[in-house]
Structure formats: structure tokens, C-alpha cells
Design an enzyme around this catalytic site. Structure first.
Site, PDB file in Angstrom:
ATOM      1  N   LYS A 300       0.844  -1.201   0.000  1.00  0.00           N
ATOM      2  CA  LYS A 300       0.000   0.000   0.000  1.00  0.00           C
ATOM      3  C   LYS A 300       0.879   1.251   0.000  1.00  0.00           C
ATOM      4  CE  LYS A 300      -3.897  -0.260   2.691  1.00  0.00           C
ATOM      5  NZ  LYS A 300      -4.553  -0.153   3.992  1.00  0.00           N
ATOM      6  N   ARG A 301       1.966   1.195   0.751  1.00  0.00           N
ATOM      7  CA  ARG A 301       2.817   2.374   0.907  1.00  0.00           C
ATOM      8  C   ARG A 301       3.724   2.609  -0.296  1.00  0.00           C
ATOM      9  NH1 ARG A 301       5.947   0.923   4.741  1.00  0.00           N
ATOM     10  NH2 ARG A 301       4.708  -0.898   5.231  1.00  0.00           N
TER      11      ARG A 301
END
Ligand code: GLU
Length: 320
Positions: A300-301
Site C-alpha cells: 500500500k505504501r
């Protein structure tokens, strides 16, 4: 035995229905032989990402190719982590990509489709409590009054003794409270959660017959996990068991991060006397990174392509 019945009444005086009532309310689906009933069950704790969309597509295609039913269930029991309009965003994104369900939750203000609802877990509290009450009645669940400090003490003791962490066996302080002690705690206004009284033995193995990975052997669950939180709202583990049974799911297709919970889920179905669906755990979407054979999970990051916005911005048409 009567003690358990008294305990069930003490904990759930407002619940007057039984599991049989709900089984009659949601009768078995009349579908052709081999039809698969699948569900996509996102939690509105974040936006729909590419992995979720992929899973949803697998659900819909699996049902459609067998003359079955795919439905959408919103698993909104974690109010603390829920994001604003999370469910609506998920529903809109799915529709934008043409992933359409036969039944299930609808955007705010619109009517749900299907006769196995409500399809939002936050609207099913009484149903879960009915099944929980039944477990208490049969001596398979109990209230636990342990405070955060007490749980911390248990953790410390387990660290010192190099024991497995968790609430189980002799570490489960509230397992054998008498009904008088429970009544006194409730009268004193102490908060409690409801826990499973696990009958598992870590020496025994169970087999998860995963439809993708084949047979996986795992030790039985021994943890007295939380079934209902102190506000009476179920945990995922308990809620999905009740829902997948009542909604007639035949195939649970979910992310493989759930494989390790399978022994608990098998135990919960067994304790509740409910027929278990088949399970298929799908791998996360991977990305090649730093060489031909170097794969890793999309993050996600780090990876913008985890988000559906990326594909919109890059101009990928939904069909692609
Ligand atoms: N709410 C769970 C999640 O979002 C669903 C898992 C499942 O499909 O059973 O991970």
C-alpha cells in the site's frame, strides 16, 4: 447444564429467538446441482484496491459460471477503523469496473437486493447474539472480565514461561468462573467480552482442504478467542461463520492471510453445529521487483498500482 441456560439468560435476556428461527427464515437456496454461492466481504476500513477487485471478480465469475449466486456483504464490525463513506466507495468502485453482484449491500439510501440480508454486518447484531447465546447455553462460550492490565499480566507470564501467547488453557482466567461470580461482576458494572471455550488440543492436527493449495495440515485451535466484543458486536471470526451459514455460501474465496485462522473457523462451525462451506485461499497480487524471479506483494505504501486511482489516472479502461 441448567447453569449454562441460566448464564445464557443472564447475558442475553433480550434475545428471544433461536438459531432454528433464523435457519427457517433463511431457507436453503434452491439452485441447480453444482451451483456455487460466493461472496465478496470487504471491510470498509479502506478503499477498494486491485487485490480486492481481483477477488471480487473471482467471486462473480465462479458463481456465474456455475449458475450460482454471488453476493456482496459489508463487514463493518470494526467501527474504530472504518473510514467515512467506506462502504459506499467500495460499492461505487465495484460498479465502475462492472463487477456486479446478484445480491447484497447497496449504496446508502438504496435498497438491498436478495432475501438473505441484511447484508451489512452492523445490522445483524441480534442474529449473532442469538447464535452466541446458543453457544453459552451449551457451555461452549463464556464471559471474560479480564481488564487490559490483567491481559498484560498474562502476556508477561507467558513470556517468562516461554509459553505460547494468547488466552487459553490455564491462562484463561475467566474460563471457570461460577455463575455467582459472573453475576456479581455484571452487577458491579464490569465490562466483558464473550469467548469461545475451545476444545482444541495443540497436539492434534486438522486438515484444511483448500481448493487452490490442496490439503494443509495445521494444529487444532486452542485459543479461547473473542466472539463478541464488549459492545456485543462480533469479531470477524464469529460473524463470518454465522453469515456464511445463513446466507448459504458454498465457497469462501478469500485472501491467503486468513489461512492461519482456518483451524479456529473450522472449530467455530463445528461448535455452532453449522455446515462449513468450502474454502479457497487466493494469493495476493505480486509485483516483479529487482529481477525476473524477485516477486513481492504489492504494498500500500510503496506501490501506487495497489490503488484503483492509479489505473484511472493512467487511463486504463475498466475492462482492461
Ligand atoms: N472482511 C474480511 C476482509 O476484508 C473478509 C475476509 C473474507 O472474505 O472472509 O479481509
Amino acid at each position: 447444564m441448567d447453569q449454562n441456560k441460566n448464564l445464557a439468560e443472564l447475558l442475553f435476556p433480550h434475545i428471544d429467538k433461536t438459531p432454528e428461527y433464523y435457519e427457517a427464515l433463511y431457507p436453503q437456496r434452491q439452485l441447480p446441482e453444482g451451483a456455487r454461492v460466493t461472496r465478496f466481504a470487504p471491510s470498509p476500513t479502506g478503499y477498494l484496491h486491485i487485490g480486492g477487485l481481483f477477488g471480487a471478480l473471482v467471486d462473480v465469475l465462479t458463481a456465474r459460471s456455475t449458475g450460482g449466486v454471488a453476493y456482496l456483504r459489508i463487514e463493518d464490525t470494526d467501527k474504530k477503523r472504518e473510514i467515512e463513506h467506506g462502504a459506499d466507495e467500495i460499492i461505487t468502485s465495484l460498479a465502475q469496473y462492472g463487477v456486479c453482484f446478484d445480491e447484497g449491500a447497496a449504496a446508502d439510501g438504496e435498497a438491498e437486493k436478495g432475501s438473505y440480508g441484511p447484508y451489512r454486518q452492523s445490522m445483524r447484531k441480534e442474529i449473532y447474539q442469538t447464535f452466541a447465546k446458543d453457544l453459552v447455553k451449551r457451555g461452549l462460550a463464556y464471559p471474560c472480565f479480564c481488564s487490559a492490565e490483567e491481559l498484560d499480566e498474562i502476556r508477561k507470564a507467558q513470556e517468562a514461561e516461554k509459553a505460547d501467547m494468547g488466552y487459553y488453557g490455564s491462562y484463561a482466567k475467566c474460563r471457570n468462573l461460577s455463575i455467582e461470580e459472573i453475576e456479581a461482576n455484571i452487577k458491579a458494572g464490569k465490562e466483558y467480552v464473550l469467548r469461545l471455550r475451545s476444545d482444541g488440543n495443540a497436539e492434534n492436527k486438522i486438515t484444511c482442504r483448500d481448493l487452490i493449495r490442496g490439503n494443509i495440515e495445521m494444529p487444532e485451535n486452542i485459543m479461547d478467542v473473542v466472539l463478541l466484543k464488549s459492545d456485543g458486536i462480533p469479531t470477524y471470526h464469529f460473524a463470518h461463520v454465522v453469515d456464511d451459514f445463513l446466507m448459504g455460501t458454498t465457497h469462501v474465496i478469500r485472501g491467503d492471510e486468513w489461512i492461519s485462522s482456518y483451524p479456529l473457523h473450522e472449530q467455530l462451525f463445528r461448535a455452532s453445529g453449522l455446515k462449513m462451506p468450502k474454502y479457497a485461499h487466493i494469493a495476493p497480487i505480486m509485483k516483479l521487483d529487482g529481477g525476473e524471479n524477485k516477486k513481492r506483494k504489492l504494498s500500500k505504501r510503496k506501490d501506487p498500482e495497489q490503488s484503483l486511482d492509479y489505473y484511472r489516472q493512467e487511463g486504463y479502461p475498466p475492462l482492461a
